[in-house]
Design an enzyme around this catalytic site. Sequence first.
Site, PDB file in Angstrom:
ATOM      1  N   THR A   1      10.755  -7.626 -11.811  1.00 31.34           N
ATOM      2  CA  THR A   1      10.128  -8.928 -12.066  1.00 31.34           C
ATOM      3  C   THR A   1       8.957  -9.119 -11.110  1.00 31.34           C
ATOM      4  O   THR A   1       9.069  -8.863  -9.909  1.00 31.34           O
ATOM      5  CB  THR A   1      11.170 -10.052 -11.893  1.00 31.34           C
ATOM      6  OG1 THR A   1      12.185  -9.828 -12.870  1.00 31.34           O
ATOM      7  CG2 THR A   1      10.557 -11.427 -12.095  1.00 31.34           C
TER       8      THR A   1
ATOM      9  N   GLY B   1       0.824  -1.214   0.000  1.00 31.66           N
ATOM     10  CA  GLY B   1       0.000   0.000   0.000  1.00 31.66           C
ATOM     11  C   GLY B   1       0.856   1.260   0.000  1.00 31.66           C
ATOM     12  O   GLY B   1       0.534   2.247  -0.660  1.00 31.66           O
TER      13      GLY B   1
ATOM     14  N   CYS C   1       2.117   1.369  12.650  1.00 30.52           N
ATOM     15  CA  CYS C   1       3.375   2.081  12.454  1.00 30.52           C
ATOM     16  C   CYS C   1       3.699   2.991  13.622  1.00 30.52           C
ATOM     17  O   CYS C   1       4.838   3.313  13.861  1.00 30.52           O
ATOM     18  CB  CYS C   1       3.313   2.888  11.169  1.00 30.52           C
ATOM     19  SG  CYS C   1       2.444   2.011   9.901  1.00 30.52           S
TER      20      CYS C   1
ATOM     21  N   SER D   1      -3.865  -2.913  -0.603  1.00 36.28           N
ATOM     22  CA  SER D   1      -2.776  -3.759  -0.130  1.00 36.28           C
ATOM     23  C   SER D   1      -3.341  -5.107   0.326  1.00 36.28           C
ATOM     24  O   SER D   1      -4.268  -5.139   1.151  1.00 36.28           O
ATOM     25  CB  SER D   1      -2.090  -3.056   1.047  1.00 36.28           C
ATOM     26  OG  SER D   1      -1.048  -3.835   1.541  1.00 36.28           O
TER      27      SER D   1
ATOM     28  N   GLN E   1      -7.714   0.294   3.833  1.00 31.99           N
ATOM     29  CA  GLN E   1      -8.523  -0.294   4.913  1.00 31.99           C
ATOM     30  C   GLN E   1      -9.923  -0.725   4.471  1.00 31.99           C
ATOM     31  O   GLN E   1     -10.634  -1.330   5.262  1.00 31.99           O
ATOM     32  CB  GLN E   1      -8.653   0.707   6.079  1.00 31.99           C
ATOM     33  CG  GLN E   1      -7.362   0.961   6.830  1.00 31.99           C
ATOM     34  CD  GLN E   1      -6.908  -0.239   7.663  1.00 31.99           C
ATOM     35  OE1 GLN E   1      -7.693  -1.117   8.016  1.00 31.99           O
ATOM     36  NE2 GLN E   1      -5.628  -0.293   7.966  1.00 31.99           N
TER      37      GLN E   1
ATOM     38  N   ASN F   1      -7.386   4.319   9.210  1.00 30.54           N
ATOM     39  CA  ASN F   1      -6.892   3.074   9.801  1.00 30.54           C
ATOM     40  C   ASN F   1      -6.935   3.075  11.324  1.00 30.54           C
ATOM     41  O   ASN F   1      -6.951   2.027  11.941  1.00 30.54           O
ATOM     42  CB  ASN F   1      -5.465   2.794   9.328  1.00 30.54           C
ATOM     43  CG  ASN F   1      -4.574   4.006   9.408  1.00 30.54           C
ATOM     44  OD1 ASN F   1      -4.858   5.042   8.806  1.00 30.54           O
ATOM     45  ND2 ASN F   1      -3.496   3.901  10.155  1.00 30.54           N
TER      46      ASN F   1
HETATM   47  N1  PLP Z   1      -2.581   3.223   4.116  1.00 34.11           N
HETATM   48  C1  PLP Z   1      -3.329   2.828   5.162  1.00 34.11           C
HETATM   49  C2  PLP Z   1      -4.633   3.528   5.439  1.00 34.11           C
HETATM   50  C3  PLP Z   1      -2.892   1.783   5.981  1.00 34.11           C
HETATM   51  O1  PLP Z   1      -3.653   1.394   7.005  1.00 34.11           O
HETATM   52  C4  PLP Z   1      -1.652   1.156   5.684  1.00 34.11           C
HETATM   53  C5  PLP Z   1      -1.133   0.086   6.566  1.00 34.11           C
HETATM   54  O2  PLP Z   1      -1.352   0.075   7.760  1.00 34.11           O
HETATM   55  C6  PLP Z   1      -0.929   1.596   4.572  1.00 34.11           C
HETATM   56  C7  PLP Z   1      -1.415   2.633   3.814  1.00 34.11           C
HETATM   57  C8  PLP Z   1       0.365   0.969   4.185  1.00 34.11           C
HETATM   58  O3  PLP Z   1       0.137  -0.292   3.616  1.00 34.11           O
HETATM   59  P1  PLP Z   1       1.336  -1.345   3.496  1.00 34.11           P
HETATM   60  O4  PLP Z   1       1.567  -1.883   4.865  1.00 34.11           O
HETATM   61  O5  PLP Z   1       0.835  -2.397   2.561  1.00 34.11           O
HETATM   62  O6  PLP Z   1       2.500  -0.613   2.951  1.00 34.11           O
END
Ligand code: PLP
Length: 399
Positions: A240, A74, A328, A202, A182, A154
């Site tokens: 790839t 994502g 995160c 994602s 999400q 999220n």
């Molecule tokens: N965007 C949102 C709203 C998310 O919740 C997340 C992951 O927590 C991401 C982007 C990032 O996705 P990825 O972990 O696949 O890089």
Amino acid sequence: MGEKRLVYMDHSATTYTRKEVLDAMIPYHAENFGNPSSIYSIARASKNAIDIARAQVAKALGADPEEIYFTSCGSESDNWAIKGIAFANRKKGNHIITTKIEHHAVLHTCEYLENQGFAVTYLPVDKYGLVDPAELEKAITDKTILITIMYANNEIGTIEPIAELGAIARRHKVYFHTDAVQVIGNVPVDVRAQNIDLLSLSAHKFYGPKGVGALYIRKGVKIDNLIHGGGQERRRRAGTENIAGIVGLGRAIEFATADIEGHNRRIRAMRDRLLKGIVEKIPHAYLNGHPEKRLPGNINISFEFIEGESMLLWLDDEGICASTGSACTSGSLEPSHVLLATGLPVEISHGSLRLTLGNVNTEADVDFVLDVLPKVVSRLRDMSPLYQKSGKEGGCNVQ
Ligand code: PLP
């Protein structure tokens, strides 16, 4: 001694990979290992598998297969959409509009672009985390080239009025990107009806594998490449292909979108019972996010007089996996930028807990959390001098 119970309530951080998805992926790590750019038959099998997955993703979004590009996650999709539009349309303007509550994959990309000479407007949100469409319209100037607003948050689960925001962007001829990481499997998506030009997703958020995502780019959108190199993904994203991952993403999105209504009904019923139980048993509890316009599995709740990190450790000790904010930011003691943007005071935002329910959960999990969580909160409050002083009377904002 019986085995320790594990209750996973962190589906917004990631999900397990469905058995059927894993089964579909394995041949592409084994006998079908060919590089899709080669011309012999096992390579053709890989290429066909990618074509099938592309069609599966397109169907789930209401897009054409030629509008789907596979990425590694994502975050890459968000980076590509935002930097790609910014650099390709620089001559037209340098203004980007986003919100204060985006994921860091969007916020940090926008901050990077500010250092490259772009101007970014960070729209505020109301106390529920909702963006006001009128504020968006006001922020657009003749230099605006991109609006990027997440579909659902999220942390607090708030679902934004995406079709309405998309219509405003379209009316002003500004590209509209949404981070839908999400929402897949939780909210029906239709990129045409919702005026979406670019959409990130994602696989590991909807029972697919980690390390694979996709970006929908509407036909005709002017966008630069992010990753340069070979001619993969119709010369737009080099490298790839992660064939097994792509196959997994395709199967996972098919499962996730087959019965969104039924899935929501089941998850929402458990979530609502859990929320009701929490606020009945724990005083001084405040629900964050919108009461109805929220992801079906999301509870984000703040408990006054305690510290979220300690709560997580105690819950973990009891086998409950939860989160304080986004995956995160957990591990850092910074208050959540999302909660602060909704106007929650810093002290209260520190005592917040995110529980996100999903396919692994059962009614017994709900009972277990309802048994354990009040004890954990009460133990922590007993140690809190602020709580001792507060008089312990208190309510909540959830009915
Ligand atoms: N965007 C949102 C709203 C998310 O919740 C997340 C992951 O927590 C991401 C982007 C990032 O996705 P990825 O972990 O696949 O890089």
